[in-house]
Design a protein around this motif. Structure first.
Motif, PDB file in Angstrom:
ATOM      1  N   ILE A 130       0.846  -1.205   0.000  1.00  0.00           N
ATOM      2  CA  ILE A 130       0.000   0.000   0.000  1.00  0.00           C
ATOM      3  C   ILE A 130       0.879   1.253   0.000  1.00  0.00           C
ATOM      4  N   VAL A 131       1.964   1.218   0.779  1.00  0.00           N
ATOM      5  CA  VAL A 131       2.873   2.373   0.828  1.00  0.00           C
ATOM      6  C   VAL A 131       3.514   2.595  -0.538  1.00  0.00           C
ATOM      7  N   ALA A 132       4.017   1.514  -1.150  1.00  0.00           N
ATOM      8  CA  ALA A 132       4.692   1.630  -2.451  1.00  0.00           C
ATOM      9  C   ALA A 132       3.730   2.122  -3.530  1.00  0.00           C
ATOM     10  N   VAL A 133       2.527   1.528  -3.579  1.00  0.00           N
ATOM     11  CA  VAL A 133       1.535   1.931  -4.589  1.00  0.00           C
ATOM     12  C   VAL A 133       1.098   3.378  -4.345  1.00  0.00           C
ATOM     13  N   GLY A 134       0.899   3.742  -3.070  1.00  0.00           N
ATOM     14  CA  GLY A 134       0.473   5.107  -2.737  1.00  0.00           C
ATOM     15  C   GLY A 134       1.502   6.145  -3.138  1.00  0.00           C
ATOM     16  N   LEU A 135       2.769   5.929  -2.728  1.00  0.00           N
ATOM     17  CA  LEU A 135       3.814   6.922  -3.007  1.00  0.00           C
ATOM     18  C   LEU A 135       4.137   7.006  -4.489  1.00  0.00           C
ATOM     19  N   PHE A 136       4.253   5.840  -5.155  1.00  0.00           N
ATOM     20  CA  PHE A 136       4.646   5.848  -6.567  1.00  0.00           C
ATOM     21  C   PHE A 136       3.462   6.148  -7.488  1.00  0.00           C
ATOM     22  N   ALA A 137       2.437   5.304  -7.418  1.00  0.00           N
ATOM     23  CA  ALA A 137       1.354   5.390  -8.407  1.00  0.00           C
ATOM     24  C   ALA A 137       0.388   6.549  -8.129  1.00  0.00           C
ATOM     25  N   ILE A 138      -0.185   6.567  -6.915  1.00  0.00           N
ATOM     26  CA  ILE A 138      -1.176   7.614  -6.608  1.00  0.00           C
ATOM     27  C   ILE A 138      -0.505   8.996  -6.604  1.00  0.00           C
ATOM     28  N   GLY A 139       0.641   9.084  -5.942  1.00  0.00           N
ATOM     29  CA  GLY A 139       1.364  10.362  -5.879  1.00  0.00           C
ATOM     30  C   GLY A 139       1.693  10.892  -7.269  1.00  0.00           C
ATOM     31  N   GLU A 140       2.192  10.011  -8.137  1.00  0.00           N
ATOM     32  CA  GLU A 140       2.562  10.420  -9.503  1.00  0.00           C
ATOM     33  C   GLU A 140       1.321  10.812 -10.306  1.00  0.00           C
TER      34      GLU A 140
ATOM     35  N   VAL B 281      12.998  -0.043  -7.281  1.00  0.00           N
ATOM     36  CA  VAL B 281      12.484  -1.337  -7.771  1.00  0.00           C
ATOM     37  C   VAL B 281      12.917  -2.455  -6.830  1.00  0.00           C
ATOM     38  N   ALA B 282      14.175  -2.405  -6.394  1.00  0.00           N
ATOM     39  CA  ALA B 282      14.671  -3.433  -5.466  1.00  0.00           C
ATOM     40  C   ALA B 282      13.895  -3.385  -4.155  1.00  0.00           C
ATOM     41  N   ALA B 283      13.535  -2.170  -3.712  1.00  0.00           N
ATOM     42  CA  ALA B 283      12.749  -2.021  -2.474  1.00  0.00           C
ATOM     43  C   ALA B 283      11.386  -2.682  -2.624  1.00  0.00           C
ATOM     44  N   VAL B 284      10.745  -2.477  -3.779  1.00  0.00           N
ATOM     45  CA  VAL B 284       9.419  -3.075  -4.009  1.00  0.00           C
ATOM     46  C   VAL B 284       9.557  -4.590  -4.184  1.00  0.00           C
ATOM     47  N   MET B 285      10.635  -5.040  -4.841  1.00  0.00           N
ATOM     48  CA  MET B 285      10.854  -6.495  -4.989  1.00  0.00           C
ATOM     49  C   MET B 285      11.119  -7.154  -3.638  1.00  0.00           C
TER      50      MET B 285
ATOM     51  N   GLY C  30      -5.700  -2.958  -6.388  1.00  0.00           N
ATOM     52  CA  GLY C  30      -4.557  -3.668  -5.804  1.00  0.00           C
ATOM     53  C   GLY C  30      -4.474  -3.481  -4.301  1.00  0.00           C
ATOM     54  N   ALA C  31      -4.685  -2.232  -3.838  1.00  0.00           N
ATOM     55  CA  ALA C  31      -4.612  -1.953  -2.399  1.00  0.00           C
ATOM     56  C   ALA C  31      -5.729  -2.658  -1.647  1.00  0.00           C
ATOM     57  N   TYR C  32      -6.937  -2.702  -2.235  1.00  0.00           N
ATOM     58  CA  TYR C  32      -8.066  -3.369  -1.584  1.00  0.00           C
ATOM     59  C   TYR C  32      -7.834  -4.879  -1.515  1.00  0.00           C
ATOM     60  N   ALA C  33      -7.162  -5.416  -2.550  1.00  0.00           N
ATOM     61  CA  ALA C  33      -6.907  -6.867  -2.596  1.00  0.00           C
ATOM     62  C   ALA C  33      -5.940  -7.326  -1.506  1.00  0.00           C
TER      63      ALA C  33
ATOM     64  N   GLU D 177      -9.903  -4.621   3.272  1.00  0.00           N
ATOM     65  CA  GLU D 177     -10.455  -3.647   4.218  1.00  0.00           C
ATOM     66  C   GLU D 177     -10.671  -2.304   3.523  1.00  0.00           C
ATOM     67  N   ALA D 178     -11.814  -1.670   3.790  1.00  0.00           N
ATOM     68  CA  ALA D 178     -12.082  -0.346   3.213  1.00  0.00           C
ATOM     69  C   ALA D 178     -11.070   0.677   3.730  1.00  0.00           C
ATOM     70  N   LEU D 179     -10.583   0.459   4.965  1.00  0.00           N
ATOM     71  CA  LEU D 179      -9.610   1.389   5.559  1.00  0.00           C
ATOM     72  C   LEU D 179      -8.328   1.456   4.711  1.00  0.00           C
ATOM     73  N   ASP D 180      -7.995   0.335   4.061  1.00  0.00           N
ATOM     74  CA  ASP D 180      -6.788   0.306   3.213  1.00  0.00           C
ATOM     75  C   ASP D 180      -6.866   1.355   2.113  1.00  0.00           C
ATOM     76  N   LEU D 181      -8.077   1.586   1.575  1.00  0.00           N
ATOM     77  CA  LEU D 181      -8.249   2.586   0.510  1.00  0.00           C
ATOM     78  C   LEU D 181      -8.049   3.998   1.061  1.00  0.00           C
ATOM     79  N   VAL D 182      -8.509   4.230   2.299  1.00  0.00           N
ATOM     80  CA  VAL D 182      -8.312   5.541   2.939  1.00  0.00           C
ATOM     81  C   VAL D 182      -6.815   5.777   3.169  1.00  0.00           C
ATOM     82  N   VAL D 183      -6.135   4.726   3.693  1.00  0.00           N
ATOM     83  CA  VAL D 183      -4.682   4.810   3.932  1.00  0.00           C
ATOM     84  C   VAL D 183      -3.950   5.062   2.616  1.00  0.00           C
ATOM     85  N   LEU D 184      -4.381   4.363   1.553  1.00  0.00           N
ATOM     86  CA  LEU D 184      -3.770   4.526   0.226  1.00  0.00           C
ATOM     87  C   LEU D 184      -3.880   5.980  -0.238  1.00  0.00           C
TER      88      LEU D 184
END
Length: 498
Positions: A208-218, A328-332, A402-405, A409-416
């Protein structure tokens, strides 16, 4: 000899039809993602993490490695044709590649980049085969103080090297370390930063952190700047090189890995520094210095080869020490943890099929990439015509799914969304994203090693520096911290003498 036998076994794993399919999907996806500006391989792997939950680990990592290398290939295409690097490692390629494209030599620039990636990747992966088992064997004897020292080095190196200032790098790292604190204390069971929420007691998932910072932020950052019209790509034919071009580039292809591989293996922020150093080296050694800045082919070949070799170097420290040196290595690394596998010195003993299958797939992926990219470069250029609103709407949709999967939890989407807004703020104020991701992943591990080292030494701080290895690493950390101050002082004295 053991490495060679293991590599042959690895080819047995990598060349199975299903793993070949994952490698092909990875390199195709990676190239397409690299071509589209702003979508780097880290974002791609982060978005695909939830999708690969059901996959067998070996297949998933073969695909991730294909995306990593493929994005580097694709990033140079958009860098050369549009002067817009699709990936940070391709920034230097634009310096000479774009003037070449404008003067009608885009095909030659793309060919020099593609063959440079192939040469750099092959040499880098060969060095990975030779060095990784040796590093792993030495790393078995590393204790808690040594691991803590290595993690401190990773923190300091990444914050010092990336971004426009060290203060911003440090601020980004602190954001990551704070997010890493959320959840239950592993030793005492005390809740930290959970705000009374039971759902946050398990901590915030790295995905969730990786997707939030990279994908949502971008995506939010691009949406805020959508009024600017995208540039138009320069049309090219099929990439090819003449005899004179080959004569000028073959030494550059071989020099690139000598610079790229060591920088990939140490915690210094990936391919940006080695590509720039390679460019400076080529400029210094070239017999055609007057062409630099106007379209010198060596200025494309060397840095691209260095970028590819640095990707292989990154895997050395990630697989043998569990230290990510790039986003990429961090996400891997997060993906390894998702499968319950901990990269480190024992990985080569516990998961030989996975590790050697992954390394063998890099060789296969390189051949696939060269075979695909030389004929398909004009096709990739057409991807640049996808309207940005559709592209980033798709990214936001897949990020949310992806974050919900991850936990359902619905809270995961808020955190994202909250982490995505933090990512937007970081981009707005020039904070690099990588230190934050490394802080989230390595922060809890560094805390654990710190506590372990203090327990062993009965709370004495000398327990943190009681081995020659940890003392050496802290000496390197001090040099990294002191070097800019020394350089600034030297400049002042030069000015006063003048």
């Amino acid at each position: 000899m053991d490495s060679l036998t293991s590599l042959i076994d690895g080819f047995g794993t990598a060349l199975t039809p299903i793993n070949l399919l994952w490698a092909a999907i990875g390199v195709l996806l990676g190239t397409a993602i690299g071509v589209l500006p702003g979508i780097g391989p880290a974002m791609a792997v982060a978005l695909l993490l939830p999708v690969t939950y059901g996959l067998e680990p070996t297949g998933a990592f073969i695909m991730f490695a294909g995306i990593y290398y493929g994005a580097m290939f694709g990033g140079s295409t958009t860098s050369i044709l549009l002067n817009t690097p699709g990936e940070s490692a391709a920034v230097v390629a634009a310096i000479e590649g774009n003037p070449m494209a404008k003067s009608g030599r885009g095909a030659q620039a793309l060919a020099a980049a593609a063959i440079g990636h192939f040469a750099g990747g092959m040499i880098g992966t060969t060095l990975l085969v030779v060095l990784a088992p040796t590093v792993a064997a030495l790393a078995v004897d590393i204790g808690a103080p040594d691991y803590l020292a290595l993690m401190v080095l990773a923190f300091i190196a990444v914050t010092s090297v990336l971004g426009s200032s060290r203060i911003r790098g440090l601020a980004s790292l602190l954001i990551g370390l704070t997010i890493g604190l959320v959840g239950l204390d592993q030793m005492t069971g005390q809740q930290r930063l959970t705000f009374g929420s039971l759902q946050l007691a398990d901590g915030i998932d790295v995905v969730i952190v990786a997707v939030g910072l990279f994908a949502i932020g971008e995506a939010l950052w691009v949406a805020a700047h959508l009024r600017r019209a995208p540039g138009e790509a320069i049309p090219v034919g099929r990439p090819w090189l003449g005899r004179d071009d080959v004569k000028r580039t073959w030494k550059s292809w071989l020099r690139g890995p000598a610079i790229g591989f060591p920088f990939g293996a140490i915690p210094a922020g990936g391919a940006e520094i080695p590509t720039f150093l390679s460019y400076v080296t080529e400029k210094r050694l070239s017999k055609h210095k007057e062409q630099f800045g106007k379209g010198a082919i060596e200025g494309v070949a060397g840095p691209e080869s260095a970028a590819s070799a640095s990707a292989a170097g990154t895997l050395v420290s990630m697989l043998t020490l569990g230290l990510p040196t790039t986003a990429v290595a961090a996400v891997m690394l997060a993906a390894f943890q998702q499968y319950g596998i901990q990269p480190g010195p024992l990985l080569f003993e516990r998961e030989p099929e996975l590790v050697w299958g992954l390394i063998a797939s890099l060789f296969v992926g390189m051949v696939l990439l060269l075979a695909l990219n030389l004929p398909l470069a004009p096709v990739w250029a057409k991807l640049l015509r996808i309207p940005r609103p559709y592209l980033y709407a798709g990214i936001l949709f897949f990020a949310a799914v992806g974050a919900y999967a991850v936990g359902g939890e619905a809270l995961d989407l808020v955190v994202l969304l909250v982490i995505g807004l933090i990512g937007l703020g970081m981009r707005r104020y020039g904070l690099p994203v990588l230190p934050a991701v490394i802080g989230v992943i390595l922060g809890p591990a560094a805390e654990q090693q710190l506590r372990r080292a203090l327990q062993i030494s009965d709370g004495s701080l000398t327990g943190l520096v009681n081995t020659p290895f940890s003392v050496t690493v802290y000496a390197v950390v001090l040099v990294l911290l002191a070097w800019p101050l020394v350089r600034k002082a030297a400049r002042r004295t030069d000015r006063t003498t003048v």
